[in-house]
Design an enzyme around this catalytic site. Structure first.
Site, short mmCIF file in Angstrom:
data_model
loop_
_atom_site.label_atom_id
_atom_site.label_comp_id
_atom_site.label_asym_id
_atom_site.label_seq_id
_atom_site.Cartn_x
_atom_site.Cartn_y
_atom_site.Cartn_z
N GLN A 78 0.84 -1.20 0.00
CA GLN A 78 0.00 0.00 0.00
C GLN A 78 0.88 1.25 0.00
O GLN A 78 1.29 1.74 1.05
CB GLN A 78 -0.95 0.01 1.20
CG GLN A 78 -1.94 1.14 1.08
CD GLN A 78 -3.13 0.97 1.99
OE1 GLN A 78 -3.25 0.02 2.74
NE2 GLN A 78 -4.03 1.92 1.89
N PHE A 79 1.12 1.76 -1.20
CA PHE A 79 1.98 2.94 -1.34
C PHE A 79 1.37 4.17 -0.68
O PHE A 79 2.09 5.09 -0.29
CB PHE A 79 2.30 3.21 -2.82
CG PHE A 79 1.14 3.75 -3.62
CD1 PHE A 79 0.98 5.12 -3.77
CD2 PHE A 79 0.24 2.89 -4.23
CE1 PHE A 79 -0.07 5.63 -4.52
CE2 PHE A 79 -0.80 3.39 -4.98
CZ PHE A 79 -0.97 4.77 -5.12
N THR A 80 0.06 4.21 -0.51
CA THR A 80 -0.59 5.39 0.06
C THR A 80 -0.23 5.61 1.53
O THR A 80 -0.50 6.69 2.08
CB THR A 80 -2.12 5.32 -0.09
OG1 THR A 80 -2.62 4.17 0.59
CG2 THR A 80 -2.53 5.28 -1.55
#
Length: 150
Positions: A78-80
């Protein structure tokens, strides 16, 4: 490397209508990776998560680890998690590692976590549009950043 760890009664990941991961009683781990993350971060974080005492013992006290309960896990990239919201209202993801750096580190994290647990760990699919469902047990949600370990 940043992880959001959620103690779950159940969790699943669905991609394009197909359920690719499904667990009962364990951890859903959302994993964010930045460019300067290393194998040292992976080793430290996988050991920390596997041994984190956030499951109830016989007295209802959080005193047992995922290892102690022989629980299951799902790891989702999850890059966010590395969003910057300092300017304006549109988050910037510039700190998040690009796929050429993030994918090998993500795969290494999963392999190392499997070694720590002595069992297979389920995953989402890097870069896919995933639908993640969970029943957070407690609720218990813990955030760990390897840059804050000292």
């Amino acid at each position: 490397m940043k992880a959001v760890i959620q103690r779950v009664s159940k969790a699943s990941v669905t991609i394009e209508g197909e359920k690719v991961a499904n667990i009962q009683n364990g951890l859903l781990i959302l994993l964010g990776i930045i460019d300067d993350d290393t194998q040292e971060d992976i080793t430290w974080l996988t050991k920390k998560i596997a041994n984190l005492r956030i499951f109830n013992d016989e007295d209802g006290v959080m005193n047992k680890s995922l290892l102690d309960i022989n629980g299951e896990a799902i790891v989702v990239s999850q890059f966010t998690l590395h969003a910057s919201t300092k300017k304006g209202n549109r988050p910037s993801y510039i700190k998040a590692a690009k796929p050429d750096v993030a994918i090998p580190l993500y795969e290494s994290f999963v392999q190392q976590f499997e070694t720590e647990l002595g069992k297979k760990v389920q995953t989402g699919e890097f870069g896919a549009d995933m639908k993640v469902e969970l029943l957070n047990d407690g609720p218990v949600t813990i955030i760990i950043d390897t840059k804050d370990k000292v």
